[in-house]
Design a protein around this motif. Sequence first.
Motif, short mmCIF file in Angstrom:
data_model
loop_
_atom_site.label_atom_id
_atom_site.label_comp_id
_atom_site.label_asym_id
_atom_site.label_seq_id
_atom_site.Cartn_x
_atom_site.Cartn_y
_atom_site.Cartn_z
N UNK A 188 2.19 1.55 5.14
CA UNK A 188 1.63 0.43 4.38
C UNK A 188 0.12 0.57 4.23
N UNK A 189 -0.53 1.10 5.25
CA UNK A 189 -1.98 1.32 5.17
C UNK A 189 -2.30 2.28 4.02
N UNK A 190 -1.50 3.33 3.87
CA UNK A 190 -1.69 4.25 2.75
C UNK A 190 -1.33 3.58 1.43
N UNK A 226 -0.65 12.33 -5.42
CA UNK A 226 0.19 13.43 -4.90
C UNK A 226 -0.03 13.57 -3.39
N UNK A 227 -1.27 13.55 -2.96
CA UNK A 227 -1.58 13.67 -1.54
C UNK A 227 -1.04 12.49 -0.74
N UNK A 228 -1.19 11.28 -1.28
CA UNK A 228 -0.71 10.09 -0.59
C UNK A 228 0.81 10.08 -0.50
N UNK A 229 1.47 10.49 -1.56
CA UNK A 229 2.93 10.59 -1.54
C UNK A 229 3.38 11.55 -0.45
N UNK A 230 2.73 12.71 -0.38
CA UNK A 230 3.06 13.69 0.66
C UNK A 230 2.86 13.14 2.05
N UNK A 231 1.76 12.42 2.27
CA UNK A 231 1.48 11.84 3.59
C UNK A 231 2.52 10.78 3.96
N UNK A 238 10.63 5.77 -0.21
CA UNK A 238 11.05 4.51 -0.85
C UNK A 238 9.85 3.66 -1.22
N UNK A 239 8.83 3.62 -0.37
CA UNK A 239 7.63 2.84 -0.65
C UNK A 239 6.90 3.40 -1.87
N UNK A 240 6.76 4.72 -1.94
CA UNK A 240 6.05 5.32 -3.07
C UNK A 240 6.85 5.13 -4.36
N UNK A 241 8.16 5.27 -4.29
CA UNK A 241 9.00 5.04 -5.48
C UNK A 241 8.85 3.61 -5.97
N UNK A 242 8.77 2.66 -5.04
CA UNK A 242 8.56 1.26 -5.41
C UNK A 242 7.28 1.09 -6.18
#
Length: 257
Positions: A142-144, A190-195, A206-210
């Motif tokens: 959530x922080x990311x 891209x970097x945040x998704x990977x992290x 799931x969070x990134x897809x949302x």
Amino acid sequence: MKSLWNSFKIAFSMFSKIPMPQAEWTKENMKYMFCFFPFIGTAIGALTLVVSWAAGYLGLNVLFLSVILTVVPVLVTGGIHVDGLLDTADALSSWQERKRRLEILKDSHAGAFAVITACVYFLCWLGAWSEICFDVRLTMIMALGFMVSRCFSGIGVLTLPKAKEEGTVAEFSRKSENVAVRNTLVVYLVLLCGLMIWIYPVIGGAAFLTACLVFFYYRYMAMKYFGGTTGDLSGWFLCLCEVGMALVIAVVSAFPV
């Protein structure tokens, strides 16, 4: 280098309550401002992690910690994005024609639907945090997420048509180095998704897809009902994106993954 530093200062001065040195709001100083917009999310995320750790150390209960975490983003930003959420709620709920909706966005008075939206919004945050706050990996995701929402919001400002030729968003877009800034924000994503996926594959994904789905809905809504985006609509998106990610993290974490 001076231009980058000034862009950083302007981004934090505009979108947060964090004290910053003065910088002149010229085109040269503002052209990379949105490259630094996501770092306000970094500040919110870092404070969230510190508060969660301190609460665990002090033995605070879940409800009290959830309340604190719910207000952290508002304290850091001064509620600038929540203001957009509530103005947009009133405009959408009016079911007026496009010109009237844009007028409602500028109205400083809060209508009944804004009040209802505020109550639902903060209750959703409270419930989500009550499921997340003492799990380190979920809190990190959530922080990311506070950075992810700002990357998408910046991309929206730069790429979506503007509902009005004048206004904050139109002005920021005109003064921004659009292609370079947009590409920078995409790299961040891209970097945040990977992290997020590395921290917790299923829940992070799931969070990134949302966040992606909320962004596409935002684009559809802005074009259909307002003819483009505005500062208020950007705030509406950012709030909806963040609370959406929080709720998805809370729900998915309830299942064995």
